[in-house]
Design a protein around this motif. Structure first.
Motif: not given
Length: 170
Positions: A14, A98, A123
């Motif tokens: 992430f 995100l 991701l």
């Protein structure tokens, strides 16, 4: 790999995805700088001090814009956007997802090993997407920046200087 390690992988990927989103934003800023700011600033150039002040004002202004506003600014200047317009819209959607919804939307997935693996794959795809789009924008910008003498050698020299300054502060 245990569940804790899988979740750490999710968080790491992430972070990498957000990093690539920010790299893309910076590439848009640099494109606008070479396409719009430099041609105007050169016409007004009278001294190094005025140039630096004008540049700092430009950077302060543009750096405060959201990704959506940066994309709109890129559309407003003479950037050949038709080639990447759909991708830029997709990038904005991905970046906003995100930043604002990702972990809420994946609250169940992150509790399972299979979900974490799926999230990491997702991701990685997002990272690749941002990186590829950044490369496309940079190719256009690199060609334009050469008009201002911003060659690979100049870039390398600037990087070396910045790294030296960074090391001195450590």
């Amino acid at each position: 790999m245990d569940s804790v390690e899988l979740r750490k992988d999710v968080y790491a990927h992430f972070g990498a995805a957000m990093y690539y989103a920010q790299c893309l934003e910076q590439s848009i800023i640099i494109a606008i700088m070479f396409i719009d700011h430099f041609p105007k600033a050169i016409k007004k150039y009278t001294s190094q001090n005025l140039w630096e002040n004008d540049f700092d004002r430009f950077m302060d202004n543009i750096s405060s814009k959201t990704m959506g506003r940066l994309i709109n600014s890129l559309k407003a200047v003479d950037f050949p956007i038709d080639k990447v317009e759909v991708q830029l819209k997709d990038a904005l959607d991905k970046r906003n997802f995100l930043a604002h919804h990702y972990f809420f939307e994946r609250a169940i997935e992150i509790t399972t090993d299979a979900g974490c693996i799926k999230m990491v794959d997702e991701l990685i795809d997002i990272q690749t997407f941002f990186s590829s789009l950044e490369t496309e924008i940079n190719q256009v910008t690199d060609a334009i920046s050469l008009k201002y003498g911003f060659t690979k050698e100049v870039q390398d020299s600037m990087m070396k200087e910045m790294m030296g300054e960074y090391r001195q502060t450590r």
